[in-house]
Scaffold this motif. Structure first.
Motif, short mmCIF file in Angstrom:
data_model
loop_
_atom_site.label_atom_id
_atom_site.label_comp_id
_atom_site.label_asym_id
_atom_site.label_seq_id
_atom_site.Cartn_x
_atom_site.Cartn_y
_atom_site.Cartn_z
N GLU A 54 0.85 -1.18 0.00
CA GLU A 54 0.00 0.00 0.00
C GLU A 54 0.89 1.23 0.00
OE1 GLU A 54 -3.99 0.43 2.21
OE2 GLU A 54 -2.49 1.38 3.52
N LEU A 55 0.64 2.11 -0.95
CA LEU A 55 1.37 3.36 -1.05
C LEU A 55 0.39 4.51 -0.89
CD1 LEU A 55 3.59 2.56 -4.16
CD2 LEU A 55 4.29 2.53 -1.76
N GLU A 56 0.88 5.59 -0.35
CA GLU A 56 0.04 6.79 -0.18
C GLU A 56 0.45 7.80 -1.24
OE1 GLU A 56 -1.24 10.03 3.22
OE2 GLU A 56 0.51 8.77 3.53
N ILE A 57 -0.53 8.23 -2.04
CA ILE A 57 -0.27 9.26 -3.02
C ILE A 57 -1.17 10.46 -2.72
CG2 ILE A 57 0.54 7.69 -4.81
CD1 ILE A 57 -2.20 7.92 -6.17
N MET A 58 -0.73 11.62 -3.14
CA MET A 58 -1.49 12.83 -2.91
C MET A 58 -2.05 13.31 -4.25
SD MET A 58 -1.06 13.07 0.30
CE MET A 58 -1.75 14.67 0.69
N LEU A 59 -3.36 13.46 -4.30
CA LEU A 59 -4.03 13.87 -5.53
C LEU A 59 -4.82 15.14 -5.30
CD1 LEU A 59 -5.43 10.40 -6.68
CD2 LEU A 59 -3.35 11.55 -7.47
N PRO A 60 -4.89 16.00 -6.32
CA PRO A 60 -5.77 17.17 -6.20
C PRO A 60 -7.21 16.68 -6.00
CG PRO A 60 -4.31 17.37 -8.10
CD PRO A 60 -4.16 15.98 -7.58
N ARG A 61 -7.91 17.30 -5.08
CA ARG A 61 -9.27 16.87 -4.75
C ARG A 61 -10.16 16.76 -5.98
NH1 ARG A 61 -10.87 17.27 0.70
NH2 ARG A 61 -9.21 18.06 2.02
N LEU A 98 9.90 12.13 -17.60
CA LEU A 98 9.50 12.53 -16.24
C LEU A 98 9.75 14.01 -15.99
CD1 LEU A 98 10.75 9.45 -14.18
CD2 LEU A 98 8.38 10.04 -14.76
N LYS A 99 10.89 14.51 -16.48
CA LYS A 99 11.18 15.95 -16.34
C LYS A 99 10.14 16.79 -17.08
CE LYS A 99 15.97 17.10 -16.31
NZ LYS A 99 17.23 17.02 -17.08
N GLU A 100 9.81 16.33 -18.28
CA GLU A 100 8.82 17.05 -19.09
C GLU A 100 7.46 17.08 -18.40
OE1 GLU A 100 6.79 15.95 -23.23
OE2 GLU A 100 8.98 16.18 -23.39
N ILE A 101 7.03 15.94 -17.90
CA ILE A 101 5.74 15.85 -17.22
C ILE A 101 5.74 16.68 -15.95
CG2 ILE A 101 4.19 14.29 -15.97
CD1 ILE A 101 4.97 12.12 -18.04
N SER A 102 6.82 16.60 -15.17
CA SER A 102 6.86 17.33 -13.91
C SER A 102 6.91 18.84 -14.10
CB SER A 102 8.02 16.86 -13.04
OG SER A 102 9.25 17.24 -13.62
N SER A 103 7.30 19.28 -15.28
CA SER A 103 7.36 20.73 -15.52
C SER A 103 6.10 21.27 -16.20
CB SER A 103 8.59 21.08 -16.36
OG SER A 103 8.48 20.52 -17.65
N THR A 104 5.11 20.40 -16.47
CA THR A 104 3.87 20.89 -17.06
C THR A 104 3.14 21.80 -16.07
OG1 THR A 104 2.60 18.98 -16.32
CG2 THR A 104 3.54 18.86 -18.56
N SER A 105 2.36 22.69 -16.61
CA SER A 105 1.68 23.65 -15.74
C SER A 105 0.72 22.97 -14.77
CB SER A 105 0.95 24.70 -16.58
OG SER A 105 -0.05 24.10 -17.37
N ILE A 108 0.96 19.97 -13.34
CA ILE A 108 1.72 19.36 -12.24
C ILE A 108 2.29 20.45 -11.34
CG2 ILE A 108 3.74 17.96 -11.65
CD1 ILE A 108 1.40 16.29 -12.79
N GLN A 109 2.83 21.49 -11.95
CA GLN A 109 3.38 22.60 -11.17
C GLN A 109 2.30 23.25 -10.31
OE1 GLN A 109 6.70 24.04 -11.18
NE2 GLN A 109 7.14 22.00 -11.95
N ARG A 110 1.12 23.43 -10.89
CA ARG A 110 0.03 24.09 -10.16
C ARG A 110 -0.33 23.34 -8.89
NH1 ARG A 110 -5.46 24.11 -13.07
NH2 ARG A 110 -4.12 24.88 -14.71
N TYR A 111 -0.46 22.04 -8.99
CA TYR A 111 -0.93 21.28 -7.84
C TYR A 111 0.17 20.82 -6.90
CZ TYR A 111 -5.43 21.31 -10.07
OH TYR A 111 -6.61 21.72 -10.64
N MET A 145 1.84 11.78 -10.86
CA MET A 145 1.93 12.46 -12.16
C MET A 145 1.13 11.73 -13.23
SD MET A 145 5.78 14.05 -12.46
CE MET A 145 6.69 12.53 -12.26
N GLN A 146 1.22 10.40 -13.24
CA GLN A 146 0.47 9.61 -14.22
C GLN A 146 -1.03 9.86 -14.07
OE1 GLN A 146 2.00 5.54 -13.29
NE2 GLN A 146 1.60 5.35 -15.46
N TYR A 147 -1.50 9.80 -12.86
CA TYR A 147 -2.93 9.97 -12.59
C TYR A 147 -3.40 11.36 -13.01
CZ TYR A 147 -7.38 9.99 -10.10
OH TYR A 147 -8.71 10.08 -9.79
N VAL A 148 -2.68 12.38 -12.57
CA VAL A 148 -3.08 13.76 -12.88
C VAL A 148 -3.03 14.00 -14.39
CG1 VAL A 148 -2.40 16.20 -12.63
CG2 VAL A 148 -2.50 14.71 -10.63
N MET A 149 -2.01 13.49 -15.06
CA MET A 149 -1.92 13.69 -16.51
C MET A 149 -3.05 12.95 -17.24
SD MET A 149 0.38 15.91 -16.88
CE MET A 149 0.43 15.94 -18.66
N PHE A 150 -3.39 11.76 -16.77
CA PHE A 150 -4.49 11.01 -17.39
C PHE A 150 -5.80 11.78 -17.25
CE2 PHE A 150 -8.11 8.13 -17.03
CZ PHE A 150 -8.04 7.49 -18.26
#
Length: 179
Positions: A35-42, A93-100, A102-105, A152-157
């Motif tokens: 079990e892993l804990e991830i943080m997602l935007p509500r 991963l760098k590209e995804i992490s620098s998207t607006s 991902i940066q916003r949340y 990042m995968q979840y938010v991008m999807f």
């Protein structure tokens, strides 16, 4: 050795079990889940809930946000196992992490995040940790954890679904589950 997730499955795989029962337990636990804990935007979590409810209704199967994260992970691992290029993965991963989005949340925290516990197979977590270790072999520093990748995968999807870039993704998941 560096830990790439809270579960630190790589370290567990390296431990030498003591005695017969230790070896038996290890072989059973390799097939287990963590079990892993991830943080997602509500808002994205709630959108994911709606998507999984739709999939549940159309496929007549239980399907949760955890299952969605698992599917996204399987897709990533399939792609990486067919093209195991840590340089390319690090750039992605760098590209995804620098998207607006991902940066916003995650950098500016403009919206509250919600903690979500997901269960993945130990094998998948091990593969993700190994992917990060591959990147660390080339670069001295890896700025990601398994949990970061899942977030990042979840938010991008969800973001791609909202924007229409993955307009047929839900139908594809339903077709795949109905096979």
């Amino acid at each position: 050795m560096r830990s790439y997730s809270a579960a630190n499955v790589m370290e567990e795989y390296l431990e030498t079990p003591a005695g017969f029962f230790g070896r038996m337990f290890r072989s059973f636990s390799k097939n287990g889940t963590v079990e892993l804990e991830i943080m997602l935007p509500r808002r994205f979590f709630l959108k994911g809930e709606l998507i999984t409810e739709t999939i549940q209704e159309k496929a007549n199967l239980n399907f949760s946000v955890c299952d969605l994260v698992d599917l996204l992970t399987e897709e990533l691992l399939d792609n990486y196992s067919l093209e195991p290029n840590p340089l390319k993965m690090n750039e992605t991963l760098k590209e995804i992490s620098s998207t607006s989005i991902i940066q916003r949340y995650y950098r500016y925290s403009k919206e509250e995040l919600i903690s979500v516990k997901v269960k993945l197979s130990k094998r998948d977590v091990f593969k993700l940790e190994m992917m990060l270790a591959d990147i660390a072999e080339i670069y001295d520093e890896v700025n990601y954890s398994v949990e970061n990748i899942l977030e990042m995968q979840y938010v991008m999807f969800i973001n791609d679904t909202i924007r229409g870039a993955k307009s047929d993704a839900i139908r594809k998941i339903i077709r795949m589950l109905n096979k």
